[in-house]
Scaffold this motif. Structure first.
Motif, PDB file in Angstrom:
ATOM      1  N   THR A   1     -10.002   1.266  -3.450  1.00 13.68           N
ATOM      2  CA  THR A   1      -8.862   1.612  -2.593  1.00 13.68           C
ATOM      3  C   THR A   1      -7.592   1.055  -3.236  1.00 13.68           C
ATOM      4  O   THR A   1      -7.638   0.291  -4.199  1.00 13.68           O
ATOM      5  CB  THR A   1      -9.024   1.019  -1.187  1.00 13.68           C
ATOM      6  N   LEU A   2      -6.464   1.398  -2.649  1.00 15.59           N
ATOM      7  CA  LEU A   2      -5.201   0.939  -3.205  1.00 15.59           C
ATOM      8  C   LEU A   2      -4.957  -0.545  -2.937  1.00 15.59           C
ATOM      9  O   LEU A   2      -4.005  -1.117  -3.466  1.00 15.59           O
ATOM     10  CB  LEU A   2      -4.046   1.777  -2.655  1.00 15.59           C
ATOM     11  N   ARG A   3      -5.812  -1.145  -2.116  1.00 13.61           N
ATOM     12  CA  ARG A   3      -5.721  -2.593  -1.904  1.00 13.61           C
ATOM     13  C   ARG A   3      -6.616  -3.348  -2.886  1.00 13.61           C
ATOM     14  O   ARG A   3      -6.579  -4.577  -2.924  1.00 13.61           O
ATOM     15  CB  ARG A   3      -6.126  -2.954  -0.482  1.00 13.61           C
ATOM     16  N   GLU A   4      -7.401  -2.619  -3.643  1.00 11.23           N
ATOM     17  CA  GLU A   4      -8.371  -3.236  -4.548  1.00 11.23           C
ATOM     18  C   GLU A   4      -7.927  -3.077  -5.998  1.00 11.23           C
ATOM     19  O   GLU A   4      -8.678  -2.620  -6.860  1.00 11.23           O
ATOM     20  CB  GLU A   4      -9.755  -2.616  -4.334  1.00 11.23           C
ATOM     21  N   GLY A   5      -6.723  -3.452  -6.248  1.00 12.73           N
ATOM     22  CA  GLY A   5      -6.156  -3.359  -7.585  1.00 12.73           C
ATOM     23  C   GLY A   5      -4.697  -3.755  -7.534  1.00 12.73           C
ATOM     24  O   GLY A   5      -4.259  -4.464  -6.634  1.00 12.73           O
ATOM     25  N   LYS A   6      -3.941  -3.247  -8.480  1.00 11.58           N
ATOM     26  CA  LYS A   6      -2.526  -3.594  -8.530  1.00 11.58           C
ATOM     27  C   LYS A   6      -1.748  -2.547  -9.315  1.00 11.58           C
ATOM     28  O   LYS A   6      -2.312  -1.820 -10.138  1.00 11.58           O
ATOM     29  CB  LYS A   6      -2.319  -4.966  -9.180  1.00 11.58           C
TER      30      LYS A   6
ATOM     31  N   GLU B   1       0.818  -1.220   0.000  1.00 13.81           N
ATOM     32  CA  GLU B   1       0.000   0.000   0.000  1.00 13.81           C
ATOM     33  C   GLU B   1       0.849   1.266   0.000  1.00 13.81           C
ATOM     34  O   GLU B   1       0.600   2.203  -0.778  1.00 13.81           O
ATOM     35  CB  GLU B   1      -0.919  -0.018   1.218  1.00 13.81           C
ATOM     36  N   ASP B   2       1.866   1.303   0.858  1.00  8.48           N
ATOM     37  CA  ASP B   2       2.672   2.523   0.951  1.00  8.48           C
ATOM     38  C   ASP B   2       3.411   2.812  -0.346  1.00  8.48           C
ATOM     39  O   ASP B   2       3.457   3.963  -0.800  1.00  8.48           O
ATOM     40  CB  ASP B   2       3.675   2.409   2.108  1.00  8.48           C
ATOM     41  N   VAL B   3       3.998   1.778  -0.930  1.00  9.21           N
ATOM     42  CA  VAL B   3       4.737   2.011  -2.162  1.00  9.21           C
ATOM     43  C   VAL B   3       3.778   2.354  -3.298  1.00  9.21           C
ATOM     44  O   VAL B   3       4.106   3.174  -4.179  1.00  9.21           O
ATOM     45  CB  VAL B   3       5.620   0.794  -2.517  1.00  9.21           C
ATOM     46  N   THR B   4       2.573   1.780  -3.291  1.00  9.77           N
ATOM     47  CA  THR B   4       1.573   2.137  -4.305  1.00  9.77           C
ATOM     48  C   THR B   4       1.181   3.600  -4.163  1.00  9.77           C
ATOM     49  O   THR B   4       1.106   4.342  -5.163  1.00  9.77           O
ATOM     50  CB  THR B   4       0.327   1.242  -4.172  1.00  9.77           C
ATOM     51  N   ARG B   5       0.923   4.038  -2.933  1.00 12.49           N
ATOM     52  CA  ARG B   5       0.581   5.438  -2.705  1.00 12.49           C
ATOM     53  C   ARG B   5       1.722   6.353  -3.172  1.00 12.49           C
ATOM     54  O   ARG B   5       1.491   7.399  -3.793  1.00 12.49           O
ATOM     55  CB  ARG B   5       0.302   5.686  -1.225  1.00 12.49           C
TER      56      ARG B   5
END
Length: 590
Positions: free
Chosen positions: A285-290, A203-207
């Motif tokens: 959310t950022l957990r609902e994808g890739k 999550e953090d790196v995606t953000r």
């Protein structure tokens, strides 16, 4: 490694700090010369770790983008998208990483070998061939193909298992990957990308990537033509149809605890076809994808703390150049030490699930011992090789020689001895000088009879097993017989016959043929060691001397030994069978 993105690319100029992934192929004059390639790679990994620890200590006099806790283990990584049959070629990354890990452990380092199942990738096409958990290959029509067809574009972990035995399609093939590693005694930590996303570990790196999406877009545009001003490096999962979509309409990295994106479910290109989106507009959310693959790979390096990763040469010219650029110039980290390995072929042809040209680890281990397969992967990964089932006896002979060189039982030059001394202890967990190895083709000959006592009797009579050999060594040696027998049956080679030992098959030979068989028996009886080629030639000459058609004489031999009209090349075969039995059978005495 997996790739869920279109690799349509421009040809970028290499960045000044770009590192060649051809770690073993390039020649550095001041490198220490090693007998084993994994030592050369381990040197580079140690140098990377030492550099990062120096940055942590603050003794380098400069700030470094990457530092590490001295207590952290060295991390070696591999990965695969579980899109279909995990065949022997996919084990390259596991085994190449394993040998480097073992060398580093030998040097006193704590090492973690992780292997990512990139299972949030979407199912892009229907595979023509699948396999069950036992490694049995099946055609698509033998499973619930409709369930797969309805789930094109859906992450592998959301696609139902077509065999109905695992939680998902992705889990099914990840299980086979884990089983393959276990069968070769390689301790991998298999990680699911889906789990990493859902637990928030990415999550953090995606953000961070989304916060710096302008820079991310600028870097990736050097490698992919399709990156335009609207490109956003995140692929949400549509809450309506469950498919991955590539169209993000807005980003709010401050929304809630994790940030969100708004999206529209649009069509996805999948090779020469299009997977239709449902048109739904929603928020994820950022957990609902890739992350797209070009960012996901470097993100894995950062989150998992990866120090070394081997990969195939396809990634050397595609994902690696952009990956190290993203790592340094978007994420601000140093990429791991890379190593390109050459692919190998299967019986001269590329591995292909769709064409059915695959073999699984479980299949191979029915044909040879795990240590022989481990030896195959210990060979130089910078050289392309063929894994030939037809010529598997040659690979086994190579391994047997390596073992004999290690124990000083045969003459070898300095380089061969150095390689054996270094590699053999990594290949065989418990080296024992009093082990016994039956030559593979001789074991195949023994496999022509089902009687285990007779197998041992012949092996002892031919001098391959002695009275002094320990019981465990004899048992291990004879275990090779079933594997060689499986090889003969799989390839339908010259050893794929059943030797009739208990009684003489029915036969009716004329006087000339009977006399010729008796003379051939005298020839075999007269020699201490019968040369296979000499015996083959003698069969021809004996037939001619007695005016027996050569084809008929060979057929007589096949009738006596196999109760068949044809069989293996007779001279080399008879040369491998115990001489006393051959003589008696040619004389029709037993």
């Amino acid at each position: 490694m997996s790739s869920d993105q279109d690799d349509t690319a421009t040809e970028p100029e290499p960045t000044p700090d770009a590192e060649s992934p051809y770690t073993l192929q390039r020649e550095d004059g001041d490198d220490v010369r090693h007998a084993f390639w994994a030592d050369a790679v381990a040197d580079r990994v140690e140098a990377r770790v030492a550099d990062q620890r120096e940055a942590t200590d603050g003794t380098s006099g400069e700030e470094r983008p990457t530092s590490r806790d001295p207590e952290e283990p060295i991390v070696i990584k591999g990965g695969i998208s579980p899109s279909g049959v995990p065949h022997l070629g996919n084990v390259n990354e596991i085994m190449r990483g394993y040998y480097v890990a073992e060398v580093l452990r030998e040097r006193g380092h704590e090492v973690r070998q992780v292997f990512t199942a990139d299972d949030r990738d979407p199912l892009r096409k229907l595979p023509r061939t699948l396999c069950d958990l036992d490694g049995n290959l099946v055609d698509l029509g033998e499973v619930d193909a409709g369930a797969l067809g309805r789930n094109l574009g859906v992450p592998y972990t959301d696609v139902p298992d077509p065999f109905g035995c695992c939680d998902s399609y992705g889990d099914h093939f990840s299980t086979i990957i884990q089983d393959s590693a276990d069968a070769l005694d390689v301790p991998i930590d298999l990680l699911s990308d889906t789990d990493l996303y859902e637990r928030g570990e990415l999550e953090d790196v995606t953000r961070y990537v989304l916060e710096h999406r302008d820079r991310a877009r600028e870097v990736l545009a050097e490698y992919q033509d399709k990156v335009d001003a609207d490109y956003v490096p995140f692929n949400p999962i549509c809450e309506e149809c469950g498919k991955i979509t590539e169209t993000v309409t807005s980003v709010d990295v401050d929304a809630g605890d994790a940030g969100t994106v708004d999206y529209r479910c649009t069509d996805m290109d999948a090779g020469d076809r299009t997977i239709e989106g449902c048109g739904h507009e929603g928020t994820a959310t950022l957990r609902e994808g890739k992350l797209p693959w070009r960012f996901e790979w470097p993100a894995q390096w950062q989150v998992l703390g990866v120090d070394f990763e081997p990969f195939g040469k396809d990634h050397a010219e595609g994902s690696w150049p952009s990956g190290q650029d993203v790592a340094r110039n978007v994420l601000g980290i140093e990429p791991p030490v890379p190593m390109v390995y050459e692919w190998f072929t299967l019986d001269g042809e590329p591995f292909s699930s769709s064409a059915g040209n695959v073999i699984l680890v479980s299949d191979v281990l029915e044909l040879l011992e795990p240590e022989v397969l481990r030896y195959f992967f210990a060979k130089d990964p910078a050289k392309a090789r063929d894994f030939s089932i037809e010529r598997l006896d040659q690979l086994v002979d190579e391994f047997d020689r390596l073992e004999a060189v290690y124990f000083g039982e045969v003459e070898a030059d300095e380089d061969e001895r150095a390689f054996a001394d270094r590699v053999y202890p990594f290949v065989v967990e418990d080296p024992r000088e009093d082990r016994v190895r039956l030559p593979y083709t001789f074991a195949a000959v023994l496999g022509m009879t089902d009687d285990p006592d007779l197998r041992e009797e012949i092996a002892r009579r031919e001098g391959h097993i002695s009275e002094d050999d320990p019981e465990w060594a004899v048992e291990d040696a004879l275990a090779r017989v079933e594997k060689a027998r499986n090889w003969a049956r799989r390839t339908e080679n010259e050893f794929d016959y059943e030797l009739k030992r208990t009684e003489i098959p029915d036969h009716d030979f004329d006087a000339a043929t009977a006399d010729a068989l008796d003379e051939l028996a005298d020839f075999v009886a007269a020699g201490e060691d019968v040369d296979p080629d000499a015996l083959q030639g003698e069969i021809y000459e004996t037939a001619k001397r007695h005016d027996v058609p050569v084809g008929d004489f060979f057929a007589a031999g096949y009738r006596l030994f196999f109760d068949e009209d044809q069989g293996p090349k007779l001279g080399p075969f008879l040369a491998k069978v115990d001489r006393e039995f051959v003589v008696d059978r040619l004389r029709r005495e037993r």
